[in-house]
Design a protein around this motif. Structure first.
Motif, PDB file in Angstrom:
ATOM      1  N   ASN A   1      26.728  45.009 -72.893  1.00 27.16           N
ATOM      2  CA  ASN A   1      25.785  45.686 -73.239  1.00 27.16           C
ATOM      3  C   ASN A   1      25.706  47.108 -73.710  1.00 27.16           C
ATOM      4  O   ASN A   1      26.575  47.404 -74.466  1.00 27.16           O
ATOM      5  CB  ASN A   1      25.517  46.357 -71.750  1.00 27.16           C
ATOM      6  CG  ASN A   1      25.379  45.151 -70.964  1.00 27.16           C
ATOM      7  OD1 ASN A   1      23.785  45.552 -70.856  1.00 27.16           O
ATOM      8  ND2 ASN A   1      25.612  44.754 -69.273  1.00 27.16           N
ATOM      9  N   LEU A   2      24.401  46.969 -75.173  1.00 28.01           N
ATOM     10  CA  LEU A   2      24.841  47.668 -75.953  1.00 28.01           C
ATOM     11  C   LEU A   2      23.827  49.040 -75.469  1.00 28.01           C
ATOM     12  O   LEU A   2      22.426  48.527 -75.348  1.00 28.01           O
ATOM     13  CB  LEU A   2      24.572  47.338 -77.404  1.00 28.01           C
ATOM     14  CG  LEU A   2      25.969  47.023 -78.213  1.00 28.01           C
ATOM     15  CD1 LEU A   2      25.528  46.532 -78.889  1.00 28.01           C
ATOM     16  CD2 LEU A   2      26.812  47.385 -77.567  1.00 28.01           C
ATOM     17  N   TYR A   3      23.644  50.844 -75.961  1.00 31.98           N
ATOM     18  CA  TYR A   3      22.993  51.624 -75.751  1.00 31.98           C
ATOM     19  C   TYR A   3      22.485  51.912 -76.573  1.00 31.98           C
ATOM     20  O   TYR A   3      22.922  52.219 -77.411  1.00 31.98           O
ATOM     21  CB  TYR A   3      23.177  52.317 -74.515  1.00 31.98           C
ATOM     22  CG  TYR A   3      23.432  51.839 -73.213  1.00 31.98           C
ATOM     23  CD1 TYR A   3      22.831  51.964 -72.304  1.00 31.98           C
ATOM     24  CD2 TYR A   3      24.847  50.616 -73.348  1.00 31.98           C
ATOM     25  CE1 TYR A   3      23.290  50.519 -71.115  1.00 31.98           C
ATOM     26  CE2 TYR A   3      24.427  50.318 -71.547  1.00 31.98           C
ATOM     27  CZ  TYR A   3      24.008  50.393 -70.722  1.00 31.98           C
ATOM     28  OH  TYR A   3      24.725  49.518 -69.890  1.00 31.98           O
ATOM     29  N   VAL A   4      21.023  52.314 -76.868  1.00 31.17           N
ATOM     30  CA  VAL A   4      20.410  53.084 -77.553  1.00 31.17           C
ATOM     31  C   VAL A   4      20.111  54.777 -77.366  1.00 31.17           C
ATOM     32  O   VAL A   4      19.042  54.335 -77.125  1.00 31.17           O
ATOM     33  CB  VAL A   4      19.909  52.496 -78.088  1.00 31.17           C
ATOM     34  CG1 VAL A   4      18.637  53.167 -79.368  1.00 31.17           C
ATOM     35  CG2 VAL A   4      19.252  50.888 -79.020  1.00 31.17           C
ATOM     36  N   PRO A   5      20.959  55.977 -78.173  1.00 28.11           N
ATOM     37  CA  PRO A   5      20.807  57.003 -76.815  1.00 28.11           C
ATOM     38  C   PRO A   5      19.270  57.463 -77.532  1.00 28.11           C
ATOM     39  O   PRO A   5      19.662  57.614 -79.728  1.00 28.11           O
ATOM     40  CB  PRO A   5      22.142  57.258 -77.120  1.00 28.11           C
ATOM     41  CG  PRO A   5      22.457  56.707 -78.012  1.00 28.11           C
ATOM     42  CD  PRO A   5      22.188  55.520 -78.526  1.00 28.11           C
ATOM     43  N   VAL A   6      19.037  58.285 -77.347  1.00 29.70           N
ATOM     44  CA  VAL A   6      18.080  59.270 -77.557  1.00 29.70           C
ATOM     45  C   VAL A   6      17.836  60.239 -77.341  1.00 29.70           C
ATOM     46  O   VAL A   6      18.226  60.906 -75.538  1.00 29.70           O
ATOM     47  CB  VAL A   6      16.422  58.408 -77.573  1.00 29.70           C
ATOM     48  CG1 VAL A   6      15.424  59.825 -77.584  1.00 29.70           C
ATOM     49  CG2 VAL A   6      16.637  56.654 -77.759  1.00 29.70           C
TER      50      VAL A   6
ATOM     51  N   VAL B   1      17.555  60.415 -82.831  1.00 29.98           N
ATOM     52  CA  VAL B   1      18.317  59.293 -82.467  1.00 29.98           C
ATOM     53  C   VAL B   1      19.956  59.334 -83.305  1.00 29.98           C
ATOM     54  O   VAL B   1      19.829  59.801 -83.574  1.00 29.98           O
ATOM     55  CB  VAL B   1      17.477  57.540 -82.772  1.00 29.98           C
ATOM     56  CG1 VAL B   1      17.191  57.532 -84.503  1.00 29.98           C
ATOM     57  CG2 VAL B   1      18.132  55.869 -82.245  1.00 29.98           C
ATOM     58  N   LEU B   2      20.037  58.742 -81.991  1.00 30.94           N
ATOM     59  CA  LEU B   2      21.515  58.647 -82.955  1.00 30.94           C
ATOM     60  C   LEU B   2      21.874  57.225 -83.665  1.00 30.94           C
ATOM     61  O   LEU B   2      21.697  56.342 -83.768  1.00 30.94           O
ATOM     62  CB  LEU B   2      23.081  58.593 -81.336  1.00 30.94           C
ATOM     63  CG  LEU B   2      24.545  58.571 -82.394  1.00 30.94           C
ATOM     64  CD1 LEU B   2      24.319  60.386 -82.109  1.00 30.94           C
ATOM     65  CD2 LEU B   2      24.973  58.323 -81.093  1.00 30.94           C
TER      66      LEU B   2
ATOM     67  N   ALA C   1      20.948  52.637 -86.735  1.00 33.30           N
ATOM     68  CA  ALA C   1      21.029  52.473 -85.224  1.00 33.30           C
ATOM     69  C   ALA C   1      23.237  53.775 -85.139  1.00 33.30           C
ATOM     70  O   ALA C   1      23.727  52.491 -85.353  1.00 33.30           O
ATOM     71  CB  ALA C   1      20.414  52.316 -84.287  1.00 33.30           C
ATOM     72  N   ALA C   2      23.261  54.034 -84.168  1.00 35.82           N
ATOM     73  CA  ALA C   2      24.854  53.970 -83.804  1.00 35.82           C
ATOM     74  C   ALA C   2      24.401  53.425 -81.717  1.00 35.82           C
ATOM     75  O   ALA C   2      23.143  53.918 -81.439  1.00 35.82           O
ATOM     76  CB  ALA C   2      25.245  54.772 -83.442  1.00 35.82           C
ATOM     77  N   PHE C   3      24.865  52.164 -82.071  1.00 35.99           N
ATOM     78  CA  PHE C   3      24.681  51.983 -80.532  1.00 35.99           C
ATOM     79  C   PHE C   3      26.357  51.857 -79.445  1.00 35.99           C
ATOM     80  O   PHE C   3      27.551  51.969 -79.833  1.00 35.99           O
ATOM     81  CB  PHE C   3      25.107  49.751 -80.403  1.00 35.99           C
ATOM     82  CG  PHE C   3      23.195  49.816 -81.810  1.00 35.99           C
ATOM     83  CD1 PHE C   3      22.386  49.417 -80.989  1.00 35.99           C
ATOM     84  CD2 PHE C   3      23.109  48.704 -82.530  1.00 35.99           C
ATOM     85  CE1 PHE C   3      21.304  49.746 -81.062  1.00 35.99           C
ATOM     86  CE2 PHE C   3      22.693  48.636 -83.149  1.00 35.99           C
ATOM     87  CZ  PHE C   3      21.094  48.684 -82.865  1.00 35.99           C
ATOM     88  N   LEU C   4      26.418  52.855 -78.415  1.00 39.31           N
ATOM     89  CA  LEU C   4      27.365  52.927 -77.349  1.00 39.31           C
ATOM     90  C   LEU C   4      27.169  51.551 -76.967  1.00 39.31           C
ATOM     91  O   LEU C   4      26.800  51.054 -76.364  1.00 39.31           O
ATOM     92  CB  LEU C   4      26.494  54.335 -76.448  1.00 39.31           C
ATOM     93  CG  LEU C   4      26.498  55.207 -76.851  1.00 39.31           C
ATOM     94  CD1 LEU C   4      25.727  56.432 -76.237  1.00 39.31           C
ATOM     95  CD2 LEU C   4      27.760  55.937 -77.959  1.00 39.31           C
TER      96      LEU C   4
END
Length: 119
Positions: free
Chosen positions: A43-48, A53-54, A64-67
């Motif tokens: 699971n990868l998250y795109v923080p906004v 966007v990160l 894009a930085a994926f958490l």
């Protein structure tokens, strides 16, 4: 011929990589994740945060930085945080939106920076 060769070379040098979010269906979208998601699918998250966007920098490249799940966990367990399914790409990972606008300040994630989602 020289002009044509220069234009072709110049176009190749300045071409962009294929975007992650495109309109050709590369991101397999849906209203909800397929059930069940494979257990080994990361699971990868795109923080906004408030329209930002990160992003991360790798040399001259901005992406894009994926958490990963462990970095996103403190936020996904917060009822005020919006987590929305974005889709998957070829079954390699499950991508989620991680909306953090309810926070007073944008959280820091290493050397990554917040930037406008659209400019």
């Amino acid at each position: 011929r020289l002009l044509l060769a220069f234009c072709a070379h110049n176009a190749r040098v300045h071409s962009f990589e294929v975007p992650f979010f495109d309109t050709q269906g590369a991101l397999r979208r849906g209203a909800a994740p397929p059930a069940p998601l494979p257990g080994n699918l990361p699971n990868l998250y795109v923080p906004v945060y408030k329209g930002d966007v990160l992003v991360e920098f790798e040399g001259d490249r901005v992406d894009a930085a994926f958490l990963p799940q462990d970095a996103a966990a403190p936020f996904t367990s917060d009822d005020r945080c919006v987590v929305a399914w974005l889709g998957s790409v070829d079954g390699a990972a499950a991508y989620w939106l991680l909306e953090l606008s309810h926070l007073d300040e944008p959280p820091a994630f290493g050397d990554n920076v917040w930037t406008e989602l659209r400019s």
